[in-house]
Design an enzyme around this catalytic site. Structure first.
Site, PDB file in Angstrom:
ATOM      1  CD  GLU A   1      -1.727  -2.412   1.451  1.00 59.03           C
ATOM      2  OE1 GLU A   1      -0.564  -2.643   1.855  1.00 59.03           O
ATOM      3  OE2 GLU A   1      -2.592  -3.302   1.348  1.00 59.03           O
TER       4      GLU A   1
ATOM      5  CG  HIS B   1     -10.905  -6.751   7.212  1.00 59.91           C
ATOM      6  ND1 HIS B   1      -9.916  -7.291   7.981  1.00 59.91           N
ATOM      7  CD2 HIS B   1     -10.513  -6.926   5.926  1.00 59.91           C
ATOM      8  CE1 HIS B   1      -8.970  -7.796   7.206  1.00 59.91           C
ATOM      9  NE2 HIS B   1      -9.309  -7.576   5.952  1.00 59.91           N
TER      10      HIS B   1
END
Lengths: 333, 324, 234
Positions: free
Chosen positions: B60, B129
């Protein structure tokens, strides 16, 4: 343990060799003045000097073409200067003046210049690496024959950003020239106290990139290696990693008691100083006289004096403009 | 006018962007062969090829930074970070590079980058998440933050985001992908203003993103009970459209802010602060907010439901503000 | 004459303590040579000189703490004679330490405050004619003022506001009430306690009763409670 001072023939015409010398001198004299101005309170914030490492910027930046990109670290005064940012605008930036290359918004650690494709001046260790990968990606996608040179210290090689970036660049075979300036200390942490593998080329090579290790105190070796690597990158060979083994003669930043290294070690490395060793070689070859050296030195000092005068005479950006350049004018809320 | 899902609307927008500008490309984890985690980018690889629908490694920090570099280099990248949870790995590049470059360079370098990411909880995907960190990003000068909550906005907001010369983050609440809505051929939304989704007079319910359907459901329930609630969809989280918020609050004189973020330091807190700063004397009751409980989002369904804002909680908060 | 001043050696250094002179008066010094050791509060740091010269007078004694910019010593420039050089008053030894010399002018760039001082809100003095609010707008009245006016049966429309944007504040209501009740204005009544007019609604999760308190009983008052009681009695 420390290699003998750089020696041997200088394979350049006199003028070219003197230009390399002049660049190193300009960096040295400018930064000595910066240190002095810092002590006087004219320059504030953090100030990281490049003194001792001048051969790397002088030799590597000169190996690049005008269309190439440069991404640098917070120890970037030398790269900016050799790349063609004027000493006036660098000094004005450090003084925080509007006439500075980043309009006084950046300071010592954030020198930017779109005109010479200098993309900063990044003060997060490793922060410039992913940006360099993206610049190279853009060049590739637009069919531009552009090399993106990214300078970083060996300390950045412990950051995830280094590994993510070199992996992406190698995976996509992007034209990135990774220039590792290994000055042996990440702030005060010695290489062998921060890296499990101290042979940095071995680390880089594990990503399938070509590597070179050179004496960063020898401007000739630096220049030759950078040219070879840039050529390979430009030819489409994918990224190239060059380790420049160098040494910082002064403190990490302005405050640094240098408790982490012996004064004797610094003195040993000074014997390998890029300026005097290169001057000696040129003199031995008859390409430089003491008078010519003094003339170059005088010229560098005069440029520094002009830059200081320029910075002193510069203006403060009006406080009313405080919120300027958070967003582009067309996108301003 | 067509009815389509939020997912299809976003895909349409991406397709239009890729087709309309050769500088635009899409990059992220599994956006290509896999078709996107939420299937938003399905089919785009076949249409535009692997250079422009570019699968990335799980890096990322690396690929968001590469997106910044590509934007600096003349491209118009759309970087998909699979979810806001993983964007934490790229936070340094977003905050220290994308948001600051223009300013640090004295206005020389803009970063025309769009970052898309899914956000939010509600599918039992547990604590790591289910984050909603829109407020973090909305606190940073130098970036713009969008939260389209309808199919129309999902289709409409990408193009102006790409046209913006500075970095824009688009939050797509994962619970919205399957929702359907009418989408007109002409673009309706901009990236500056909030939208009144349901006009009302008695209380202003201010919300955004995945909480919008919940707020509208609550307003329906309240209407059946004789309470005329106005529902305001912020759409743009930075810069906030304070004028529209204040106009709604001045009209209704009461306000409830619904925000899936945790209560402490939430975007809701910022909105309430602005209302108090600028409309204190127009208020007829203390402000209220419905936020997520201060607990990592649990896996078990009943606990997850209890942790998140729900229509029943919004109804209760509105009734309390009205003294009912 | 060269003035050797205490430099700032870090972004957060305002003063330093001289630990050691590395050269003595009469010594030749070279540009870049370390001539003194200074404690910056973070560490002892070598301080270098930026010009060639001869150490002349050392003005600050070992152990003295002086602000950045203080002249620590003077040096003779190459060719300058000690006989004709001006002499400076040395700083006394620490113990009977005299005030440190002033910081040289021009040490820091002179910039005004980054933010302009806030503009003071326009205050309508009490008793001034009460401006009617523009049509369609309510007069700003603080919630506390409104509640107090209601308690006192005071018409809020007759109260002049002195708060921000002409808002009617609690003090305005108290003053208006005092004017109404006392013809010859005596001492104003004490301000009312800062009590909330009503409990604002505050959503609160339903709490389970602590399990250990099976038999809720009177418990000895806490120290704070006792304290409050005592002060209430006084």
């Amino acid at each position: 343990m420390i290699a003998p001072p750089p020696a041997g023939p200088v394979p350049y015409e006199k003028d070219y060799a003197l230009a390399l010398l002049a660049d190193m001198l300009r960096i040295r004299r400018m930064e000595e003045k910066c240190a002095q101005a810092y002590g006087e309170g004219k320059i504030r914030g953090f100030l990281h000097l490049y003194i001792g490492e001048e051969a790397v910027a002088a030799g590597a930046v000169r190996a690049l073409k005008p269309e190439d990109n440069i991404v640098a670290t917070y120890r970037e005064h030398g790269h900016a200067l050799v790349r063609g940012v004027t000493m006036n605008s660098i000094m004005a930036e450090m003084y925080g003046k509007r006439e500075g290359c980043s309009r006084g918004r950046g300071g010592s650690m954030h020198l930017f210049d779109a005109g010479v494709r200098l993309y900063g001046g990044n003060a997060i260790v490793g922060g410039g690496l992913p940006v360099a990968v993206g610049l190279a990606l853009a060049a590739r996608m637009q069919d531009e024959a552009r090399v993106t040179a990214c300078f970083f210290g060996e300390g950045a090689m412990a950051e995830g950003a280094f590994h993510e970036s070199i992996n992406l660049a190698a995976l996509w075979r992007l034209p990135v020239l990774f220039c590792c300036e290994n000055n042996l200390y990440a702030m005060g942490t010695a290489l062998d106290r921060s890296e499990s593998q101290t042979d940095l080329c071995v680390k880089a090579a594990s990503y399938g990139v070509q590597t070179l290790k050179v004496d960063g105190q020898d401007v000739v070796a630096v220049h030759e290696a950078a040219q070879e690597a840039a050529r390979a990158v430009r030819a489409g060979g994918g990224p190239f990693f060059v380790e420049f083994q160098t040494y910082r003669f002064r403190a990490h930043s302005m405050f640094d008691a240098e408790l982490y290294r012996a004064k004797s070690e610094v003195e040993e490395w000074k014997k390998r100083g890029p300026l005097h060793t290169f001057s000696a070689r040129l003199k031995a070859e008859g390409k430089l006289t003491e008078e010519a050296f003094l003339a170059l030195d005088h010229e560098a000092n005069a440029e520094v004096e002009r830059a200081v005068a320029f910075a002193e005479a510069g203006s403060w950006e009006p406080v009313e403009d405080l919120l300027l350049d958070v967003h582009s004018p067309e996108g301003r809320p | 006018m067509t009815t389509m899902s939020y997912r299809e609307a976003m895909r349409t927008a991406l397709r239009e962007a890729l087709a309309g500008d050769p500088r635009v490309f899409l990059m992220g984890e599994d956006v290509g062969r896999y078709g996107g985690t939420y299937a938003v980018t399905k089919g785009l690889l076949e249409e535009f090829g692997p250079e422009r629908v570019r699968d990335t490694p799980l890096s990322e920090l690396g690929f968001v930074g590469a997106g910044i570099g590509a934007a600096l280099g003349g491209m118009r990248p759309i970087v998909e970070v699979m979810t806001v949870n993983f964007s934490l790995l790229a936070l340094d590049q977003i905050v220290n590079t994308a948001a600051l470059y223009r300013h640090m360079s004295g206005g020389q370098f803009s970063v025309p980058l769009v970052i898309r990411m899914a956000t939010g909880a509600g599918r039992q995907i547990a604590a790591q998440h289910s984050h909603s960190f829109e407020n973090w990003y909305a606190s940073i000068p130098g970036i713009k933050v969008l939260a389209p909550a309808t199919a129309q906005d999902a289709r409409d907001m990408l193009a102006p985001a790409l046209a913006d010369p500075d970095p824009v983050i688009i939050f797509e609440h994962a619970q919205l992908y399957n929702t359907e809505g009418e989408v007109t051929a002409e673009r309706q939304a901009d990236i500056r203003t909030a939208a009144v989704r349901r006009p009302g007079t008695m209380v202003s319910v201010v919300t955004y993103g995945g909480s919008l359907p919940k707020a509208l459901a609550a307003a329906d329930q309240l209407a059946a009970d004789g309470v005329d609630a106005e529902v305001l969809d912020l759409r743009v989280l930075r810069p906030l459209d304070t004028a529209t918020i204040l106009a709604s609050v001045r009209k209704c004189r009461r306000a409830v802010v619904v925000d899936e973020g945790w209560r402490t330091g939430s975007l809701a807190a910022e909105i309430m602060a602005r209302i108090v700063e600028q409309a204190f004397y127009d208020l007829d009751a203390p402000l209220a907010r419905v936020c997520s409980a201060e607990v990592p989002i649990p896996y078990a369904r009943h606990l997850e439901d209890a942790a998140l804002p729900q229509p029943a909680g919004i109804v209760a908060a509105v009734n309390a503000v009205l003294g009912r | 004459m060269i003035e050797f001043k205490l430099p700032s050696l870090g972004a957060d250094m305002d003063e330093g303590k001289l630990l050691e002179w590395m050269v003595k008066p009469g010594d030749l010094v070279k540009r870049g040579q370390a001539v003194a050791v200074v404690d910056t509060a973070k560490a002892a740091v070598d301080v270098e000189i930026w010009q060639d010269g001869t150490m002349f007078e050392q003005l600050v004694p070992i152990g003295a703490t002086v602000p950045v910019g203080t002249v620590l010593a003077t040096l003779l420039e190459p060719g300058e004679s000690a006989a004709t050089a001006p002499r400076r008053a040395a700083m006394p030894l620490p113990g009977g330490q005299a005030p440190a010399p002033a910081v040289a002018a021009g040490m820091a760039p002179a910039i005004g405050p980054a933010v302009a001082p806030p503009v003071a809100p326009t205050v309508t003095p009490t008793g001034a004619p009460i401006a009617a609010p523009p049509p369609g707008q309510r007069r700003p009245v603080s919630p506390a003022a409104r509640a107090r006016a209601q308690e006192l049966g005071l018409d809020i429309d007759g109260v002049a506001g002195t708060g921000p944007h002409g808002a009617v504040t609690l003090a305005d209501v108290v003053l208006a009430a005092a004017v109404r009740t006392a013809a010859p204005v005596a001492d104003p009544p004490p301000p009312p306690p800062l009590r909330r007019p009503h409990r604002p609604w505050c959503p609160r999760p339903r709490r389970l009763r602590p399990r250990r308190r099976r038999h809720p009983r009177w418990r000895p008052p806490t120290a704070r409670w006792r304290c409050a009681r005592r002060s209430a009695r006084q």
